[in-house]
Write a protein that holds these residues in place. Structure first.
Motif, mmCIF file in Angstrom:
data_model
loop_
_atom_site.group_PDB
_atom_site.id
_atom_site.type_symbol
_atom_site.label_atom_id
_atom_site.label_comp_id
_atom_site.label_asym_id
_atom_site.label_seq_id
_atom_site.Cartn_x
_atom_site.Cartn_y
_atom_site.Cartn_z
ATOM 1 N N ALA A 1 0.845 -1.205 0.000
ATOM 2 C CA ALA A 1 0.000 0.000 0.000
ATOM 3 C C ALA A 1 0.875 1.248 0.000
ATOM 4 O O ALA A 1 1.957 1.280 0.594
ATOM 5 C CB ALA A 1 -0.903 -0.001 1.226
ATOM 6 N N SER A 2 0.357 2.296 -0.651
ATOM 7 C CA SER A 2 1.101 3.556 -0.690
ATOM 8 C C SER A 2 0.952 4.291 0.638
ATOM 9 O O SER A 2 0.012 4.056 1.408
ATOM 10 C CB SER A 2 0.573 4.438 -1.820
ATOM 11 N N LEU A 3 1.884 5.208 0.902
ATOM 12 C CA LEU A 3 1.818 6.002 2.128
ATOM 13 C C LEU A 3 0.564 6.868 2.135
ATOM 14 O O LEU A 3 -0.066 7.038 3.187
ATOM 15 C CB LEU A 3 3.073 6.882 2.239
ATOM 16 N N GLU A 4 0.178 7.371 0.957
ATOM 17 C CA GLU A 4 -1.022 8.208 0.891
ATOM 18 C C GLU A 4 -2.264 7.405 1.285
ATOM 19 O O GLU A 4 -3.159 7.915 1.976
ATOM 20 C CB GLU A 4 -1.205 8.764 -0.526
ATOM 21 N N TRP A 5 -2.303 6.159 0.800
ATOM 22 C CA TRP A 5 -3.431 5.285 1.124
ATOM 23 C C TRP A 5 -3.493 5.045 2.639
ATOM 24 O O TRP A 5 -4.549 5.130 3.264
ATOM 25 C CB TRP A 5 -3.259 3.967 0.370
ATOM 26 N N MET A 6 -2.337 4.738 3.238
ATOM 27 C CA MET A 6 -2.292 4.490 4.680
ATOM 28 C C MET A 6 -2.642 5.754 5.466
ATOM 29 O O MET A 6 -3.324 5.696 6.497
ATOM 30 C CB MET A 6 -0.912 3.962 5.081
ATOM 31 N N ASP A 7 -2.183 6.941 4.980
ATOM 32 C CA ASP A 7 -2.500 8.194 5.661
ATOM 33 C C ASP A 7 -3.999 8.456 5.675
ATOM 34 O O ASP A 7 -4.548 9.015 6.634
ATOM 35 C CB ASP A 7 -1.782 9.363 4.972
ATOM 36 N N GLN A 8 -4.660 8.052 4.615
ATOM 37 C CA GLN A 8 -6.105 8.250 4.522
ATOM 38 C C GLN A 8 -6.811 7.483 5.647
ATOM 39 O O GLN A 8 -7.693 8.019 6.334
ATOM 40 C CB GLN A 8 -6.614 7.770 3.152
ATOM 41 N N TYR A 9 -6.404 6.232 5.837
ATOM 42 C CA TYR A 9 -7.017 5.424 6.898
ATOM 43 C C TYR A 9 -6.570 5.906 8.288
ATOM 44 O O TYR A 9 -7.300 5.787 9.272
ATOM 45 C CB TYR A 9 -6.677 3.945 6.704
#
Length: 482
Positions: free
Chosen positions: A466-474
């Motif tokens: 998973a991308s960092l942006e994806w993880m930041d969203q969660y």
């Protein structure tokens, strides 16, 4: 000197009254004082013309039995001074569970002579068919403490006058025994009116027949029902360490238990943080087990016992709380803390060479920094204003950046340590424990990161891909949920 003759009326009817006491009462001129008219002997003697003056009315006028007894003694002593010699009768034997007699013997205004009256204990033992040599405890139902009850022997509560007292006895017993545990009610032991009933403990105060001749008997309690008591736990630990006990427990030493003891403390902290009452009970039990195991090791080695441990901490608590156990006055918890530190110094004497002595070496470094700074601050080595500490933090961060630029790892370690030390000092100034604060953040991070893992798994995505942006969203979603 004025004198009071105290005569016992025995525990039963007129047939049990000693002949000598009967003659004294029959030949007595004037009024005979009696604590209560509610006794079968008095009923017969009144029919034979003996005049009694009772103190039954005081039970309605006073709120406590102790006040009743004090007024009885006051009236008796004043009457004796006026009449030179008076007679006072009490149920049973004067020296058995008779508070008024004890108070009379404590005063020195008039002489007191105690005579006769069969103790109802003999009749009680006969009625219950028990031998007191097996272990026997006699308690006043009107004034006892639960901690006094010794369940391993025969227990008898006397003076269970009414259902209120019976209720007090029941509630105390229910703290230790199951509701269906059988107790025995004995009424007028040894007399023609003797009645013995066995009832479940929970029904003890439901009995309408309760009177001033009522006693309650508790048979020796089976050992398995006393597993909540200190003595049982101590025996368990002794058994585990005995030659025929558990090999693991027998092998343990103070040194081998250190790691386990530390773990138990952290498990208790976790249960507290989770507000888990059942967990707190369990973990406190585990810590208590370690205290007992260390103490049993000390006893087996011949150095100390759990009695020494308890005596030491009891004496310490009494010595360090003169505002509770002495005559020192305090107005705030700050004064208590100040006195505590001064008393600690008196206790330790000259054993501590430094102000910083007493901080345990095995403490986590962050918590140790916090403790060291608190000790230094108590002797005036402290910042005047919190703004100075913030300035010091900026200075230390600047120094960290400088050594990072030089790529000097040893100096980086030192400078990061300085930053953490200043941060610990800041938390102390704001009365925040840095270890607890950091642990809260650890838990917060764990909760949010676990949420990210769960959401990505639901999306069918491996977290490693998973991308960092994806993880930041969660991550932001997890924050919003909080």
């Amino acid at each position: 000197m004025a004198k009071i003759d105290v005569l016992g009326l025995g525990s039963g009817d007129i047939n049990q009254l000693p002949f000598g006491i009967y003659k004294k009462l029959k030949n007595m001129d004037g009024v005979i004082y009696t604590r209560t008219l509610d006794h079968p002997v008095i009923k017969v003697l009144k029919e034979e013309g003996v005049d009694f003056q009772s103190f039954d009315y005081l039970y309605e006028e006073e709120e406590t039995f102790e006040e009743v007894y004090k007024r009885i003694v006051s009236t008796l002593t004043e009457s004796a001074k006026e009449s030179t010699n008076i007679v006072y009768t009490v149920p049973g034997h004067p020296m058995l569970a008779e508070r008024t007699v004890q108070l009379l013997l404590e005063q020195d205004e008039v002489d007191v002579n105690v005579d006769g009256g069969q103790s109802y204990l003999d009749a009680l033992f006969t009625a219950l068919r028990i031998d007191p040599i097996e272990g026997f405890q006699f308690l006043d139902g009107t004034s006892f403490e639960r901690s006094e009850i010794s369940y391993r022997g025969h227990v008898i509560f006397c003076q269970v006058y009414d259902q209120f007292i019976a209720s007090d006895v029941k509630l105390a017993l229910l703290e230790d025994l199951p509701p269906d545990y059988e107790v025995t009610i004995i009424e007028a032991a040894g007399s023609e009116r003797e009645v013995i009933r066995t009832v479940p403990l929970v029904e003890l105060d439901h009995q309408v027949e309760i009177s001033n001749l009522t006693s309650v008997y508790v048979a020796p309690v089976p050992n398995h029902l006393l597993n909540h008591t200190f003595d049982n736990f101590r025996e368990v630990m002794r058994k585990l360490r005995a030659p025929d006990g558990c090999p693991w427990d027998r092998e343990q030493t103070h040194e081998s238990l250190k790691e386990h003891s530390i773990e138990e403390i952290y498990e208790l902290i976790e249960a507290i943080d989770n507000q888990d009452d059942e967990g707190i009970i369990e973990e406190l039990g585990d810590i208590f087990m370690h205290v007992m195991l260390h103490s049993q090791i000390g006893e087996d080695d011949g150095y100390f016992t759990i009695d020494d441990v308890i005596r030491g901490v009891t004496n310490k608590m009494i010595f360090r709380h003169p505002h509770v156990f002495g005559n020192v006055l305090v107005d705030s918890s700050e004064e208590v803390t100040k006195n505590w530190e001064e008393l600690k110094k008196q206790e330790k004497g000259d054993k501590r060479k430094s102000t910083l002595d007493g901080v345990p070496k095995p403490l986590p470094a962050l918590l140790k920094a916090y403790k060291i700074q608190k000790k230094a601050a108590k002797v005036g080595f402290d910042w005047d204003q919190v703004s100075d500490i913030w300035a010091k933090l900026d200075e230390e961060i600047k120094e960290v950046k400088e050594v990072i630029a030089k790529n000097d790892r040893e100096e980086m370690e030192k400078e990061f340590g300085d930053v953490l030390f200043v941060l610990a000092n800041l938390t102390r100034f704001y009365k925040i424990n840095p270890e607890i604060a950091l642990e809260r953040t650890n838990q917060k991070f764990t909760s949010r990161f676990t949420y990210i893992e769960e959401k990505l798994k639901a999306d069918g995505v491996d977290i490693g891909q998973a991308s960092l942006e994806w993880m930041d969203q969660y991550w932001d979603q997890a924050k919003e949920r909080e």
